[in-house]
Enzyme design. Structure first.
Site, PDB file in Angstrom:
ATOM      1  N   ASP A 245      92.466  46.908  56.934  1.00 47.96           N
ATOM      2  CA  ASP A 245      91.433  47.737  57.558  1.00 47.96           C
ATOM      3  C   ASP A 245      91.651  49.197  57.176  1.00 47.96           C
ATOM      4  OD1 ASP A 245      89.525  48.924  59.087  1.00 47.96           O
ATOM      5  OD2 ASP A 245      90.119  47.994  60.984  1.00 47.96           O
TER       6      ASP A 245
ATOM      7  N   HIS B  48      82.855  45.642  64.232  1.00 48.28           N
ATOM      8  CA  HIS B  48      83.793  46.410  63.415  1.00 48.28           C
ATOM      9  C   HIS B  48      83.985  45.636  62.115  1.00 48.28           C
ATOM     10  CE1 HIS B  48      86.820  49.072  62.087  1.00 48.28           C
ATOM     11  NE2 HIS B  48      87.850  48.264  62.300  1.00 48.28           N
TER      12      HIS B  48
ATOM     13  N   CYS C 112      82.949  52.393  59.544  1.00 50.18           N
ATOM     14  CA  CYS C 112      83.768  51.218  59.225  1.00 50.18           C
ATOM     15  C   CYS C 112      83.218  50.397  58.067  1.00 50.18           C
ATOM     16  CB  CYS C 112      83.979  50.362  60.460  1.00 50.18           C
ATOM     17  SG  CYS C 112      82.495  49.573  61.133  1.00 50.18           S
TER      18      CYS C 112
END
EC number: 2.3.2.13
Length: 670
Positions: free
Chosen positions: A354, A331, A273
């Protein structure tokens, strides 16, 4: 009279790029400018220009789309239309400067600039050159406009950052070089738009849509991962990184983007991530869209949309790999600043994007842009992907203790998910708490690592006695309290499991079991210690899931307290003798030092990188006995003035741990 011809044209690179805040951005297009702001070029003709005989037209081409703009003497023009005018009245000498107005909503891309000359001798064209056109956060008419200069400097021009990991109670930093000023990076970012699925499907629609940062950001969110297209990064969370690079070893975006381009858009192996987010931040800043990297601690992945994440433990405190839902210790995504005319304008500002491939959006792995304000206000029907992001920061956690498939007891935690959301502060290396922009009534997370639970007859509290540091012992206590007026016999089960930030823990690497007697209303504190030798095999970034289950032997009542934490690593120090005298184009020396605080020898490779300071990474082999120190000089030459970062990382040979350090450096003009 001779036909009018152009002998020479000059795009005035230095002057234009200073005015457009694009100094240092390099492109094969030569000139890099921002929309909504004029730029000029100089043309030299073979004879004086005669308006009554000659006609000059400026053609601006974006691939097969073009605008023909008559060059006039009038400076009056609209920011919504292309326009060109003579800037100075020196036409009698055959030399002139032409000013070009770019609309504030012009599509981002690489343009060709031509002069078309219409005279009695017939038409004639001359290629002036190419220019790359970016969004303009300095222009009030641009939909990415940011009024604050310090925000523009931080979120557009700054080429380094800190990505935050670890846990909310023990934040770890990861220095990251965005590398937007490195050679070839701008061209690669432009190429990313060209090889996207949207461009392949309909090139004309794609070009025209690039006027809107909402569209651009959605395309880039899909292109950073390679799940549906020829995107940049292949994700890997399987712990087997054969054939590629462990995600923890990347230190910046430039190497990743160059590798992707050099392999003709084969996915780079591997990303997780923070790597996806770091690379996306680079691309968006290059394109002129203000962007920052954001970390959400205790981030929920709610696959069924019920806003409840279930976790299961055995009656001895071992966490079980059950259920499709999960909670990541952290995250990382990005926020981009833009207007949302498609939502009526009341949701302008920061938007979540994202690029980590988790769920499909519009048929592709991407997420956003979703207004942070809409997430806070739970506007679930708005685009894009608000329900998924809302769950990431707001889901409840139901913790169950099970025996042979049967739930013995459970508790619900409504505050754990989205416990802290932060980003790098403007002009500082400290994390900025932005949790309240996502959630009502949320402030900072307590720094003390304590977990407590209470039931009808018992309560238990698990407390870390000191911040755990790699190489030292993990010390903690379990406090058990009898809440009733009768004595109790209680069994205590404690275990520690290693875990990655996004996985259920593996088998326990340490455990302890005790039977204790509690008088009525008595509390007892049990001290525990886990030596370094028991957890020495933990990899870089791995965490520990520590759980204590206390059971009343008579009633079988069980209660659990758990804590997930990371271990802080030793730090590499970087110092410069005379920091106030660092100037561009003059060689400097940095001293990189590290002391081995482990109880055993360490060896590995030390890597030093610095965008705008070093042409390439510098590598050193390191071997140190316990207590031994190293001091290594690193020569560097700053290219441009501004704040830069030197980053050192030591990858150990016999451990998956990576030891890091960084120093920010202010470079003065020569």
């Amino acid at each position: 009279m001779d036909a009018l011809r152009v002998q020479y044209a000059n795009l005035e690179l230095v002057e234009n790029q200073q005015l457009h805040k694009t100094e240092g951005l390099s492109s094969t297009a030569a000139l890099v400018v921002r929309r909504g702001q004029p730029f000029k070029f100089t043309a030299v003709f073979n004879r004086p220009y005669r308006p009554n005989r000659d006609a000059l037209i400026l053609r601006v081409e974006l691939d097969r789309l073009y605008n023909d703009i008559p060059i006039t003497y009038s400076k009056d023009s609209s920011q919504s239309q292309w326009a060109a005018y003579f800037q100075q009245s020196s036409l009698d000498s055959g030399k002139t400067s032409v000013c070009v107005n770019c609309p504030a909503n012009a599509p981002v891309g690489v343009y060709q600039l031509q002069l078309l000359l219409m005279s009695s001798a017939g038409p004639y064209s001359f290629k002036v050159g190419q220019f790359a056109l970016l969004c303009n956060p300095w222009c009030p008419a641009d939909s990415v406009y940011v009024p604050d200069e310090s925000q523009r400097e931080e979120y557009v021009r700054n080429d380094f950052g800190l990505l935050y990991q670890g846990t909310a109670k023990n934040i770890n930093f990861r220095p990251w070089s965005f590398d937007q000023y490195e050679r070839g990076i701008l061209d690669i970012c432009m190429m990313m738009l060209q090889v996207s699925n949207e461009h392949k499907a309909n090139w004309r629609s794609d070009y025209l849509s690039r006027a809107d940062p909402v569209y651009i950001s959605r395309v880039i969110s899909a292109m950073i991962n390679s799940s549906d297209d020829c995107g940049v990064l292949l994700g890997n969370w399987a712990e087997d990184y054969t054939g590629g690079v462990h995600p923890s070893e990347w230190s910046g975006s430039g190497e990743i983007l160059r590798q992707w381009a050099q392999t003709r858009f084969s996915p780079v192996k591997y990303g997780q991530c923070w790597v996806f987010a770091g690379v996306m931040c680079t691309v968006m800043r290059v394109l002129g869209i203000p962007t920052r990297v954001v970390t959400n601690y205790d981030s929920a992945h709610d696959t069924n949309g019920n806003l409840v994440i279930e976790e299961f433990y055995t009656e001895t405190g071992e966490k079980l790999p059950r259920g499709q839902d999960s909670i990541w210790n952290f995250h990382v995504w990005v926020e981009c600043w833009m207007k949302r005319a498609d939502l009526g304008g009341s949701f302008d500002g920061w938007q979540v994007l994202d690029p980590t491939p988790q769920e499909r959006s519009g048929g592709m792995y991407r997420c956003g842009p979703a207004p942070v304000k809409a997430i806070r206000e739970r506007r679930m029907g708005m685009p894009f992907d608000i329900p998924f992001i809302y769950a990431e920061v707001n889901a409840d956690v139901r913790v169950c203790i099970v025996r042979q498939g049967q739930v013995l007891s459970y508790s619900t935690d409504t505050g754990r998910v989205g416990s802290l959301i932060c980003t790098k502060s403007i002009g500082s290396n400290r994390p900025q708490d932005i949790t309240s922009t996502y959630k009502y009534g949320k402030g900072s997370t307590p720094a003390v690592a304590t977990s407590s639970r209470s039931a009808e007859g018992l309560s238990v509290m698990l407390t870390l006695l000191k911040a755990p540091v790699m190489g030292g012992s993990i010390s903690f206590s379990v406090t058990v309290t009898n809440k009733e007026n009768t004595p109790k016999t209680v069994r205590e089960h404690v275990n520690a499991q290693a875990k990655s930030y996004n996985h259920t823990p593996s088998d326990a690497f340490w455990e302890a079991h005790n039977t204790i007697q509690l008088a009525p209303n008595e509390s007892k504190v049990l001290q525990h210690q886990i030596s370094y030798s028991r957890y020495a095999g933990l990899g870089d970034g791995q965490l520990v899931n520590l759980a204590a289950v206390v059971m009343d032997v008579a009633t079988q009542e069980s209660i659990l307290a758990s804590e997930e934490f990371n271990l802080s690593s030793p730090v590499i120090n970087i110092r410069i003798a005379d920091e106030v005298s660092i100037v561009a184009q003059r060689q400097q020396v940095a001293m990189v030092t590290f002391s081995n605080s482990f109880s055993e020898p360490v060896s590995g490779v030390l890597t030093v990188v610095g965008a705008g300071l070093l042409d390439d990474k510098v590598l050193f082999n390191v071997a140190l006995q316990p207590g031994e120190s190293m001091e290594i000089p690193v020569n560097f030459t700053p290219k441009l003035p501004g704040v830069k970062m030197l980053h050192a990382s030591l990858k150990l040979n016999d451990s998956a741990a990576v030891i890091r350090g960084f120093r920010t450096i202010t470079v003065q003009s020569a």
